[in-house]
Write an enzyme that holds these catalytic residues in place. Sequence first.
Site, PDB file in Angstrom:
ATOM      1  N   SER A   1       0.981  -1.222   0.079  1.00 22.33           N
ATOM      2  CA  SER A   1      -0.211   0.005  -0.024  1.00 22.33           C
ATOM      3  C   SER A   1       0.793   1.511  -0.067  1.00 22.33           C
ATOM      4  O   SER A   1       1.807   1.219   0.513  1.00 22.33           O
ATOM      5  CB  SER A   1      -0.988  -0.001   1.272  1.00 22.33           C
TER       6      SER A   1
ATOM      7  N   GLN B   1       1.143   6.824  -7.163  1.00 21.66           N
ATOM      8  CA  GLN B   1      -0.026   7.279  -6.701  1.00 21.66           C
ATOM      9  C   GLN B   1       0.165   8.859  -6.923  1.00 21.66           C
ATOM     10  O   GLN B   1       1.009   9.513  -6.197  1.00 21.66           O
ATOM     11  CB  GLN B   1      -0.353   7.297  -5.050  1.00 21.66           C
TER      12      GLN B   1
ATOM     13  N   TYR C   1      -7.609  14.905   1.118  1.00 23.17           N
ATOM     14  CA  TYR C   1      -6.740  15.505   0.283  1.00 23.17           C
ATOM     15  C   TYR C   1      -7.548  16.388  -0.937  1.00 23.17           C
ATOM     16  O   TYR C   1      -8.850  16.218  -0.909  1.00 23.17           O
ATOM     17  CB  TYR C   1      -5.584  14.633  -0.401  1.00 23.17           C
TER      18      TYR C   1
ATOM     19  N   ARG D   1      -8.007   5.860  -5.577  1.00 24.19           N
ATOM     20  CA  ARG D   1      -8.327   5.512  -4.193  1.00 24.19           C
ATOM     21  C   ARG D   1      -9.699   6.526  -3.638  1.00 24.19           C
ATOM     22  O   ARG D   1      -9.284   7.618  -3.873  1.00 24.19           O
ATOM     23  CB  ARG D   1      -6.985   5.674  -3.177  1.00 24.19           C
TER      24      ARG D   1
ATOM     25  N   ARG E   1       1.238  -1.633   7.016  1.00 26.43           N
ATOM     26  CA  ARG E   1       2.253  -1.735   8.248  1.00 26.43           C
ATOM     27  C   ARG E   1       2.770  -3.058   8.216  1.00 26.43           C
ATOM     28  O   ARG E   1       3.911  -3.371   8.464  1.00 26.43           O
ATOM     29  CB  ARG E   1       1.404  -1.730   9.574  1.00 26.43           C
TER      30      ARG E   1
END
Length: 786
Positions: free
Chosen positions: A432, A511, A592, A640, A734
């Site tokens: 990710s 991205q 964003y 996304r 993570r």
Amino acid sequence: MPTPDGPDRGARGTARPATDGLRTPAAGGRPARIAVVGGGPGGLYAAALLKRRDPARDVTVWERNAPDDTFGFGVVLSDETLGGMEHADPVVHEALSRDFTRWEDIDVVHRGVRHRSGGHGFAALGRRRLLEILHARCHCLGVRINFRTEAPHPDVLAAGHDLVIAADGVHSTVRAAYAQVFRPQVAEHHCRYLWLAAGLAFDAFRFEVAETEHGVMQLHGYPYAPDASTVIVEMREEVWRAAGFDDITPRESVERCAKIFADALGGRPLRSHRPAWTTFRTVVNEHWSHGNVVLLGDAAHTAHFSIGSGTKLAVEDAVALVACLEEQPGIPRALAAYEEERKPVVASTQRAARASLEWFENLRLYLRQPPRQFAFNLLTRSRRVTHDNLRLRDAHFTGAVEREFGCPPGTPPMFTPFRLRGLTLRNRVVVSPMDTYCATDGLPGDFHLVHLGARALGGAGLVMTEMACVSEDGRITPGCAGLYTGRQAEAWRRVTDFVHTRAPGTAIGVQLGHSGRKGSTKRMWEGMDEPLPDGNWPLLAASPLPYRPDGQVPRQLSRAQLTDIREQFAAAAWRAARAGFDLLELHCAHGYLLSGFLSPLTNRRTDAYGGSLERRLRFPLEVFDAVRAVWPAERPMTVRISATDWAEGGTTAEDAVEIARAFAAHGADALDVSTGQVVAEERPEFGRSYQTPFADRIRHEARVPVIAVGAISSWDDVNSLILAGRADLCALARPHLYDPHWTLHAAAEQGYEGPGAGWPAPYRAGSRPPRTGRTDAPRPRLSLGG
């Protein structure tokens, strides 16, 4: 299974405002005088255990119903719960064991096809028989049970007893009396259900779907005696009304349900004690005790009947409460320890129950799945049963699902390939996007090469960069990477070349995004979302709303600035193509800039770019079109989104489906479905795989491939999500920080050595775990007697 949300199982005291007359628990000693409000299984079992531990105690139960009144028919208990009961009171356990009906199979019937999965293990008995056993145990031990008796008001009980246990059900009057302390939240859901019984014993736990002219209905059934089964008929509210159940008598409802599921019932009738359609209520309390009053069972929490947990949780509450009263040096400490012990367990169960409940609410989404995959999806709906443990329980069934899905022999679902336009990913694992804040003037450097290169060597099918900003003022922090200069593109080319030459088979995606109102902040470890102390740059956003009260107020974008930013995205995309990226993702999530247009909480515009969802979509779609126009046609584009804002008045799950449909119509190849981070006042519902239901819904309603994200941490989760058809790809962040070789290690742990996870040649010697200690010591063969 818990009883339905019908009449309270326990006593209902006379309602009056709470007072300050609570008895303060003694700092030391154990309770000698105990009141239990509610004579359901949890209250009775707590009373019996307390009296058994100390026969001198005065324990009284108030139960408003008669001894033989009950609501619901069968009760399911797990082996784990039964083990705790055996230790707590062998007499009750032995009595229960004599009456249990046991079975191991689950049947799922979908479109006339039945699939059976074995190896599960259930034990059930009649609820009335359970109460008889507990009544007898309480009488034997000397517990007083006041049947057909309303309990005194909680203030009166609390003043006259050392301890008051509120086990009075989902509609608890004790909880209501002290609501300002317990702070309950009660949520109603979208389905109606009816609790019934049939005069036959199913030979498995049976789930059956009926597709009627009015909509989808489902049956949940399980045996609880040699000649009887519990049957629950459930359907969404709108289906219930369309079928006319709101206009007929309870008797007619029971008869109609028997006709709808006549095949499952073998033509037998259904019966009910007090037939009443109801909706399930999920109860959560912020606190479980107040003074010397404590909540237990459904008064404290509820979990949907589809995971069979109500009685189980109440019994486990009783065991834990009595244990804490024995172990702790006073009632206050005991009640605090009880809450500390049980709350995490209950929260986990409630998350699983919520996932199961929502699965059945949205069952219509899965009707097109092949029956065997549908069955697997149903079995794994709560995320407690997974691909791996289902394979251990029933390898034959799981293997058949894998073959139907298209897994080659010996290939876990996560290592099957997936195609997006001209790009074929060798497996379903995505690294990710993770902001690292290590760039200088937007320029990716050695850190990015090592960070992304290491994860590419780790075997994932696709590695995503962090958000590459499309302008200097579009950065989040001074450490954010960009793609707004040719020099930055050259630096990214160094990364893509490494991935393509040193990690063949791994794709790398970029991205693209703009920070919007969340820019000009400190690096994450310096203070996440906190404004820079100096050196700030001006912010632009859909509307002049700061992200935080102490944040910079952005300027609302003018029409000319919208055009400029659209061109910045297109220019960055052109550079990304030149830099050699295999896939491009447009960042329209997390508050964003483009996300700020989509959410009604952050878009207050009154022009053509604000208002309805169609208008809020306008600018993000214009940007998408501009990027798609310059991005090579054979290379895929994803988007996304934040599928919910986790805030009242924000983006809803229904909105997210429409957003996904709009991007798919403009050429998006997949939706990367995240949630939240749009407004600072959000209240996310965190938990394992907590965002995947949003991806699942978009996949089935919008009919577009999805990337699932959000606390997916194990390869077992990935296999489960992919095989159930809830996601096409799974993105993990993570876990890849913890272990850059997460994917290769997942392959090794599953014994997989195929093309979906090839080890780089220099690393092949590490494809097996190293030995960690001596293994050649002689094993003991004889035991010497003393």
